[in-house]
Scaffold this active site. Structure first.
Site, short mmCIF file in Angstrom:
data_model
loop_
_atom_site.label_atom_id
_atom_site.label_comp_id
_atom_site.label_asym_id
_atom_site.label_seq_id
_atom_site.Cartn_x
_atom_site.Cartn_y
_atom_site.Cartn_z
N ASP A 66 0.88 -1.17 0.00
CA ASP A 66 0.00 0.00 0.00
C ASP A 66 0.91 1.22 0.00
OD1 ASP A 66 -1.70 2.11 0.47
OD2 ASP A 66 -2.54 1.33 2.34
N ASN A 93 3.28 4.00 -10.55
CA ASN A 93 2.12 3.90 -11.42
C ASN A 93 0.81 3.77 -10.65
OD1 ASN A 93 0.53 2.94 -13.92
ND2 ASN A 93 0.47 1.15 -12.58
N TYR A 163 -8.34 13.64 -8.57
CA TYR A 163 -7.42 12.93 -9.46
C TYR A 163 -6.60 13.93 -10.27
CZ TYR A 163 -5.81 9.83 -13.22
OH TYR A 163 -5.04 9.14 -14.12
N LYS A 167 -2.52 14.52 -10.20
CA LYS A 167 -1.66 14.31 -11.36
C LYS A 167 -0.86 15.58 -11.70
CE LYS A 167 -2.45 9.98 -12.22
NZ LYS A 167 -1.37 8.97 -12.12
#
Length: 257
Positions: A66, A93, A163, A167
């Site tokens: 994790d 990733n 998200y 990023k």
């Protein structure tokens, strides 16, 4: 000689999707691969990444990880070095998303996405860099970090607030590490995939979303995981010896349009 012969690599989120494709490509090019993921079974079904690599005669190890836990990341790197002797490349990733906008995103959702996609990447980058500094350079490089970012780190993804923010942070994290640690002979780059069709269920494979992506992408097909794996192979190899701090687009021309 294969492009990654004798290289020791970690790929997070390597049980499925992009991570799986990268791990398989690395193994095919001679690398030993540590598969770091929460679950071992691929979302696409079929053999595990570990089984695929070993069946092909490659060297691999699965470590349940994790990445949002520093202790788990520390254990991952320690097990890699104990098993293979050093670390040459880490591919960050593993990522999650919520498909929620600002008002819809709960504090718990925000914390979980940032905890994996940004803090988790920070942990992996830091722990890998610590290991790189403890080993001798090979061909003038102590180690390579490859962060999987996204085109949504540069343009907004409608309705996916945490998200996209995470990023964008990864892109800046990549630049910062590259500049701060060039003298340490640590290379750090990112890969920004466009629309890549993977086997994962959910909003990513919604027919309307796929249709929009096909119309929006200049190249006459959508991306495959192998397209990202090719970029990850190049950045992990000695061919990319004077490149650091870049965010390499693999998007079929989306961002150019």
């Amino acid at each position: 000689m294969s492009m990654l012969q004798n290289k020791i690599t970690i790929v997070t989120g390597a049980s499925s999707g992009l991570g799986r494709a990268i791990a398989l490509r690395y193994a095919a090019e001679g690398a030993s691969v540590v598969i770091a993921d929460m679950i071992e079974a691929p979302l696409e079904g079929g053999e595990t990444t570990l089984e695929r690599i070993r069946t092909g005669g490659g060297q691999a190890l699965f470590v349940r990880t994790d990445i949002s836990s520093w202790d788990a990341v520390d254990a991952l790197v320690r097990e890699t070095v104990n098993h293979f002797g050093r670390l040459d490349v880490i591919v960050n990733n593993a990522a999650i998303y919520t498909s929620t906008n600002l008002l819809e995103t709960t504090p718990e959702q925000w914390g979980r996405v940032i905890g994996v996609n940004l803090t988790g990447f920070f942990y992996c980058c830091k722990r890998a860099a610590q290991q790189f500094l403890a080993q001798e350079p090979v061909n003038e490089v102590r180690g390579r970090i490859i962060n999987i970012s996204s085109q949504h780190g540069m343009v907004a993804c409608p309705g996916d607030f945490p998200y996209g923010v995470s990023k964008g942070g990864i892109v800046q994290m990549t630049r910062q590490i590259a500049v701060d640690h060039a003298d340490d002979l640590i290379i750090c780059n990112a890969i920004a995939p466009g629309k890549i069709v993977t086997g994962k269920p959910g909003v990513a494979n919604n027919p309307d979303a796929l249709d929009y992506s096909r119309r929006r992408t200049p190249w006459p097909r959508l991306g495959a995981p192998e397209d990202v794996a090719g970029a990850a192979l190049f950045l992990a190899s000695d061919m990319a010896s004077y490149m650091t701090g870049i965010n390499l687009m693999v998007d079929g021309g989306w961002m150019a349009g």
